[in-house]
Structure formats: C-alpha cells, structure tokens
Design a protein around this motif. Sequence first.
Motif, PDB file in Angstrom:
ATOM      1  N   GLN A  37     -12.314  -2.746  -5.642  1.00 11.25           N
ATOM      2  CA  GLN A  37     -11.124  -2.821  -4.782  1.00 11.25           C
ATOM      3  C   GLN A  37      -9.864  -2.707  -5.647  1.00 11.25           C
ATOM      4  OE1 GLN A  37     -11.773  -3.083  -1.175  1.00 11.25           O
ATOM      5  NE2 GLN A  37     -13.536  -2.407  -2.359  1.00 11.25           N
ATOM      6  N   PRO A  38      -8.829  -2.019  -5.153  1.00 15.05           N
ATOM      7  CA  PRO A  38      -7.590  -1.951  -5.923  1.00 15.05           C
ATOM      8  C   PRO A  38      -6.925  -3.327  -5.985  1.00 15.05           C
ATOM      9  CG  PRO A  38      -7.438  -0.666  -3.859  1.00 15.05           C
ATOM     10  CD  PRO A  38      -8.776  -1.325  -3.868  1.00 15.05           C
ATOM     11  N   ALA A 133     -11.238   7.692  -0.785  1.00 18.85           N
ATOM     12  CA  ALA A 133     -11.235   6.594  -1.760  1.00 18.85           C
ATOM     13  C   ALA A 133     -12.389   6.767  -2.731  1.00 18.85           C
ATOM     14  CB  ALA A 133     -11.365   5.256  -1.037  1.00 18.85           C
ATOM     15  N   LYS A 134     -12.144   6.500  -4.013  1.00 15.04           N
ATOM     16  CA  LYS A 134     -13.149   6.746  -5.047  1.00 15.04           C
ATOM     17  C   LYS A 134     -13.440   5.499  -5.869  1.00 15.04           C
ATOM     18  CE  LYS A 134     -14.818   9.866  -5.287  1.00 15.04           C
ATOM     19  NZ  LYS A 134     -15.918  10.239  -4.329  1.00 15.04           N
ATOM     20  N   HIS A 154      -6.581   9.199  -2.721  1.00 18.10           N
ATOM     21  CA  HIS A 154      -5.260   9.215  -2.094  1.00 18.10           C
ATOM     22  C   HIS A 154      -5.053   8.127  -1.050  1.00 18.10           C
ATOM     23  CE1 HIS A 154      -4.153  13.538  -3.533  1.00 18.10           C
ATOM     24  NE2 HIS A 154      -4.008  12.617  -4.451  1.00 18.10           N
ATOM     25  N   MET A 155      -6.123   7.463  -0.637  1.00 20.46           N
ATOM     26  CA  MET A 155      -5.956   6.312   0.250  1.00 20.46           C
ATOM     27  C   MET A 155      -5.315   5.140  -0.495  1.00 20.46           C
ATOM     28  SD  MET A 155      -8.902   4.198   2.345  1.00 20.46           S
ATOM     29  CE  MET A 155      -9.369   5.439   3.523  1.00 20.46           C
ATOM     30  N   VAL A 156      -5.361   5.196  -1.845  1.00 20.81           N
ATOM     31  CA  VAL A 156      -4.885   4.076  -2.656  1.00 20.81           C
ATOM     32  C   VAL A 156      -3.666   4.441  -3.503  1.00 20.81           C
ATOM     33  CG1 VAL A 156      -5.512   2.458  -4.494  1.00 20.81           C
ATOM     34  CG2 VAL A 156      -7.208   3.089  -2.749  1.00 20.81           C
ATOM     35  N   ARG A 167       0.493   3.124  -8.816  1.00 24.03           N
ATOM     36  CA  ARG A 167       0.551   1.800  -8.177  1.00 24.03           C
ATOM     37  C   ARG A 167      -0.079   1.881  -6.789  1.00 24.03           C
ATOM     38  NH1 ARG A 167       5.830   1.035  -8.501  1.00 24.03           N
ATOM     39  NH2 ARG A 167       5.603   0.439 -10.683  1.00 24.03           N
ATOM     40  N   PRO A 168      -1.087   1.050  -6.470  1.00 21.04           N
ATOM     41  CA  PRO A 168      -1.699   1.088  -5.139  1.00 21.04           C
ATOM     42  C   PRO A 168      -0.664   0.805  -4.056  1.00 21.04           C
ATOM     43  CG  PRO A 168      -3.069  -0.170  -6.659  1.00 21.04           C
ATOM     44  CD  PRO A 168      -1.767   0.094  -7.371  1.00 21.04           C
ATOM     45  N   ASP A 169      -0.623   1.666  -3.045  1.00 25.99           N
ATOM     46  CA  ASP A 169       0.404   1.570  -2.013  1.00 25.99           C
ATOM     47  C   ASP A 169      -0.259   1.526  -0.628  1.00 25.99           C
ATOM     48  OD1 ASP A 169       2.417   1.874  -0.215  1.00 25.99           O
ATOM     49  OD2 ASP A 169       3.153   3.804  -1.008  1.00 25.99           O
TER      50      ASP A 169
END
Length: 466
Positions: A37-38, A133-134, A154-156, A167-169
């Motif tokens: 998880q980010p 998500a990877k 790109h989800m994160v 930076r996770p957004d």
Amino acid sequence: MSRDDLKGAGGAVRGAATRTAGGWNTASWRRRPAAQQPAWPDEEALKRAEAHLSTLPPLVVAGEARMLTSSLADVAQGRAFLLQAGDCAESFGDFSADAIRDKLRVILQMAVALTYAAGVPIVKVGRIAGQFAKPRSSPTERIGDLELDTFRGHMVNDEAFEADARRPDPARLIAAYHQAASTLNLLRAFTKGGFADLSHVHAWNQQFVASSAEGRRYETIANEIDRALRFMAACGIDLNAEGGLHQVDFWTSHEALILNYEEALTRQDSLTGDWVDCSAHLLWVGERTRQVDGAHVEFLSGVINPLAAKIGPSATPDEVVGLCDRLDPERTPGRLTLITRFGAGNVERLLPTLLDAVRESGHPVVWACDPMHGNTFTSEGGRKTRRFDDIMSELRDFFAVHRARGTWPGGVHVELTGDDVTECLGGAEEIFEDDLSQRYTTTCDPRLNARQSLDLAFRVAELLRS
Ligand code: PEP
Ligand code: CO
C-alpha cells in the motif's frame, strides 16, 4: 437484472458498518497487514476521496459478475478457454479511443484464432478499465543522492522521477475511476454496438499486422468465416437473429491492489444481500499480496465476483490450498482461477504437486498460465523485456503437464497492446535487443505487440488442439 437489483448494486450502501457472517465487512481488511500500500501523505485527502468514490455509480453490477462466474464454470469443467489480456499498467497519459479499440481488436483476433483453430468457446477478459496500480519490489527508488517513492501506477502517483510526481495523491483514485468508466463505456459500445460483429472480422486485422505471416494466416480464417456465414445465409438461416454473431461478451479485470479504491466501490446487491466489488467483473490478487491472512485475501473473500490469484514459484501446495479454502470455501466452479507464473523451465518441477494438491482438496478451480511475469529480465541496454521463446516454452510445458495429469489447461493471461511496440524480444518478426528502444512505451512491464499476440494465439490454438 431487475430494477431493484440495479438499484441495490448502484445505491450508496456502504459496508463498513454492516457485518456479515464470519466477521467480514467491506472494511475488515483494515485489521490485517496490507502489503504494497502507498504511504498516503494526507490522510484527510484520502478519506475525502474514499467518501467521494463511494457515492459514484458502480461500473459493473452483480448480475454481470454472476454471468462471468458461470462462463468461467464452463472453463473449470473443460468446456471453454479463458483469454485474459491487456496492459501491464493502464496509463492516464496514453488514453484514447484508438488505443482502446486497437487493444480490443487484437483480443478479438486472438479469440477468433483460438475458437476457429481449437473449436472451443473463448471467455474474453481484459486487463483493462481499472488496471492502474502496480506492486513493486522496492518501496523507494534511488537515483544518485535522490530517493523517492517508487512508481505504483497512475492510480497512486506518476512515473516521472520528481518529488511532486512520485508523491501518492488520492485525487488519482477518482481520476482512475473516471478513466475506467469511459473505457468501459467504449468497450460496451464496441462489443454490443457493431464493431465486434463477426461480419467485421477482416476489419480487426490492422494494417501493420495484415502484412505479416500471422496476419495473412488470420486473413485466411477470416475468409473462411465469411464463406461459412454466406453458406448459412444461403441455407435460409436468419443470421440477424443469431445474437452470438453480432455481439461479444467482454469482461473487465484488474489486480485488486489499492484496497481503499476497491472498498469504496463495493456495494450490496439489494435483492440478495451479496457484496459486489463494482470496480470490475473479475478481481485478482497478485503474487506479492496473496498472503492467506493478509488484507487483500480478507477483502476478496467477501465479494461475490469471480476471483483469480497469481501463483509464483515460491508457492507451496499448502499455501495454495489455503488460498482456495479462503477464496472458494463453497467449492463453486468459476469462482476461482489460479494463474501460475513460474518462468520457463520451472513448470514441470512446480506445477504437478500443485495440481495434485488442489485436485485432492476438491476445489474446482480454473488453471490459467501467465507466461509473462516469470520471464522478465533487464536487457544490456537497461530495458525490462521478455523473450517470445521463453513465453512459448512456459506455455508448452503448462499444456504438457496438464495433459499428463488429466487436468484442463484452462487459459492464458498475457500482457499485450494493440500498438506496434518493440518491448518483447523475438516472435516471427524478430525483435532484437537493439530494436527495443525504437517503440518502447509501456508504463511498467514489456507487452507483446499485436503481431506477437496473434502469433501466440495461433500457437496456443495448436497446443489446445493437440
Ligand atoms: C502483473 O500481473 O502485472 C503482476 C505484477 O503480476 P504478479 O503479481 O504475478 O507478479
Ligand atoms: Co506486469
């Protein structure tokens, strides 16, 4: 599906407060360790994004998840074959109607090659409309003195090696939903509105494919299909009345990795009380997140969608049976697909004991082969790549071991694109290491291009037939 059913799946019923037997609820994963998880830097922004997502309409509904389970039950029983394919990671940047159409085209072509040559129905599932998500091997990446969060899809965050980009957004969760919604909308239009009509079988052969040997082989099949259709019409069969000639069922799937997203899109079917992850038809748990006591397995155990689990070389028979017990306690055909990804040369050593253990346990799983993720390496030029020969070698061994054990080699799971990229080596058109940088556009792992994909489909059809 009744109006009530739609209302139920679409209503903003959130699960956190609603307990079901066994203590599962849509948030029960939060009590377990969640790998990959980010580290979201802004908790409040994350909560706002989750709250927003939970009010948005579902992307798929319960009845569709049940239909896919039923089609996969045919695969489990050896009467159909699963083709699951698409990008390693969908991209916010490379998003266009043409790219979606071309990906669908190559999957339809592969399905035609498989159906025609092997004579089995193909269940078509895209890695699409949510594959954002990877999982990564390291949480950070260092270049020189700078260490940043790793790129997680790109989800994160974004792949550019800059502090802001990495930076996770949480706003990206919403953006991913909207891109998934418009992708799925176009897929539904293409597959139900004429593009997938069998009378257009020639139009799926893109120009850069048509000129190749596999493109010509495809053209021969397309001509034969035309003749068969004309023959049936001449016999007085009303082709317009045969829905199966004009529309295809095309299902969506992605790795259920970012559980905040999956939880927020999980809704209760008001007719049955079932919980459905409405972000996609099928969800899978990855090789790095399939811990039996972990958060991902806990979350997936409670939704009625058909599920899959990636199984890598370290998986023990006990682990795999444990996973089956958690994800398919009722032993429902079509509920669970096990996707082995061992790497070329490892299948004969690793697969037989798993087949025996799962058979012994009585779980009627679909067995599929992902010949991509065990065969990735970095070329001398620094590009991640895979050899077409390794991919085929893993597939050949997968078929051989299943044949020898009397189990059904139920499907293939591949990373591909409709574009003319140079990311995987070899294939009939021979891409060499020096060619890799010509058109290398993947956001994550190397994908087969449309020619290599069609080539693979013909070879798999031969393995299926033999
Ligand atoms: C993937 O399918 O892109 C992936 C990361 O696979 P695995 O979990 O098998 O490594
Ligand atoms: Co991948």
